[in-house]
Enzyme design. Structure first.
Site, PDB file in Angstrom:
ATOM      1  N   ASN A 102       0.859  -1.185   0.000  1.00  0.00           N
ATOM      2  CA  ASN A 102       0.000   0.000   0.000  1.00  0.00           C
ATOM      3  C   ASN A 102       0.895   1.235   0.000  1.00  0.00           C
ATOM      4  OD1 ASN A 102      -1.910   1.993   0.431  1.00  0.00           O
ATOM      5  ND2 ASN A 102      -2.341   1.404   2.544  1.00  0.00           N
ATOM      6  N   LYS A 145      -0.037   4.246  -0.179  1.00  0.00           N
ATOM      7  CA  LYS A 145      -0.712   5.373   0.477  1.00  0.00           C
ATOM      8  C   LYS A 145      -0.559   6.639  -0.382  1.00  0.00           C
ATOM      9  CE  LYS A 145      -0.090   3.107   4.911  1.00  0.00           C
ATOM     10  NZ  LYS A 145       0.152   3.228   6.361  1.00  0.00           N
ATOM     11  N   GLU A 193      -4.605  -5.293  10.839  1.00  0.00           N
ATOM     12  CA  GLU A 193      -3.613  -4.247  11.040  1.00  0.00           C
ATOM     13  C   GLU A 193      -3.870  -3.536  12.373  1.00  0.00           C
ATOM     14  OE1 GLU A 193      -1.791  -2.732   7.004  1.00  0.00           O
ATOM     15  OE2 GLU A 193      -3.603  -1.642   7.520  1.00  0.00           O
ATOM     16  N   GLY A 206       3.249   1.890  10.989  1.00  0.00           N
ATOM     17  CA  GLY A 206       4.225   2.957  10.833  1.00  0.00           C
ATOM     18  C   GLY A 206       4.948   3.356  12.101  1.00  0.00           C
ATOM     19  N   SER A 209       4.132  -2.465  10.379  1.00  0.00           N
ATOM     20  CA  SER A 209       5.590  -2.464  10.560  1.00  0.00           C
ATOM     21  C   SER A 209       6.240  -3.778  10.130  1.00  0.00           C
ATOM     22  CB  SER A 209       5.954  -2.138  12.012  1.00  0.00           C
ATOM     23  OG  SER A 209       5.514  -0.832  12.366  1.00  0.00           O
TER      24      SER A 209
END
Length: 249
Positions: free
Chosen positions: A9, A11, A163, A169, A209
């Site tokens: 992804n 983003k 997730e 992140g 992560s």
């Protein structure tokens, strides 16, 4: 057997210059033994689909509208994504839930639209740190699964990505036991709702992560069929390490 999936992804990252990463990725994995999916910004979907044509890499979207068409300025329908070359679309990512206030009902409608358009819906679920610390994780995940997955889901048109919001992140990763507990719970819920035939065929991804140096141990966890990767998917070299770990799992 469920074919494993490495999904990236991007983003809100990437312009046309980033497409060179796809060239590197397809050259590095000319005959992958797992499915590879890249979800770039909508502005790049058509070019990306052309860039990977004939390779083992597919292209997806990051969101879609629940309606086929209409007065929805700035939105894109699932049909538009498919027309641009997408095969899948992410719905219900925590950043959409938080930044745009999307609820389970919204996500179910988007997933239904994606499935009706012939796309695979990658439905994201996950708990906040506060919910994890309050031992509410499975209740939260269970509610999201019930509210976000349409009744027409099958192993072909549905992927579920776990997730944990607090791990996205941040560099923080749940323990392998925590990942396994949630993935086993999701599998059991799918089995109960759709029957073992469908429930066992839906792929379950972990996201949060994931990096080349921790991917192998994550992929060894029960019911983890791959990963939904954020930042580490932006560079082909980083994502390639995750793909290789998945191929060897």
């Amino acid at each position: 057997m469920r074919r494993r999936l490495a999904a990236g992804n991007w983003k809100m990252n990437g312009t046309g210059a980033a497409l060179s990463e796809l060239d590197t990725l397809t050259a590095t994995h000319p005959s992958p033994t797992v499915d590879i999916l890249i979800c770039p910004p909508a502005t790049l979907i058509h070019q990306a689909a052309q860039a990977v044509q004939g390779s083992g890499v597919a292209i997806g979207g990051q969101d879609c509208h629940a309606e086929v068409s209409g007065a929805h300025t700035g939105d894109l329908s699932a049909e538009m994504l498919k027309d641009a070359g997408a095969t899948s679309v992410i719905v219900g990512h925590s950043e959409r839930r938080e930044d745009h206030g999307e609820k389970d009902d919204d996500i179910r409608a988007k997933a239904r639209a994606a499935m009706n358009a012939g796309l695979t819906a990658i439905i994201c679920v996950g708990e906040s740190l506060e919910q994890r610390e309050a031992a509410n994780t499975l209740d939260i995940i269970g509610g999201q699964l019930s509210g976000s997955i349409p009744d027409l889901a099958t192993g072909e048109n549905l992927v579920v990505a776990y997730e944990p919001i607090w791990a996205i992140g941040t560099g923080k990763v749940p323990t392998l036991e925590e990942i396994g507990e949630v993935h086993d719970f999701i599998r059991a819920r799918l089995d109960r709702r759709f029957g073992e035939g469908v429930g066992r065929s839906v792929r379950l991804l972990y996201g949060g992560s994931v990096k080349p140096d921790n991917a192998a141990e994550i992929f060894g966890v029960s019911n983890v069929d791959g990963a939904l990767v954020g930042g580490a998917s932006l560079k082909a070299r980083d994502f390639s390490g995750i793909i290789s770990a998945l191929e060897q799992a």
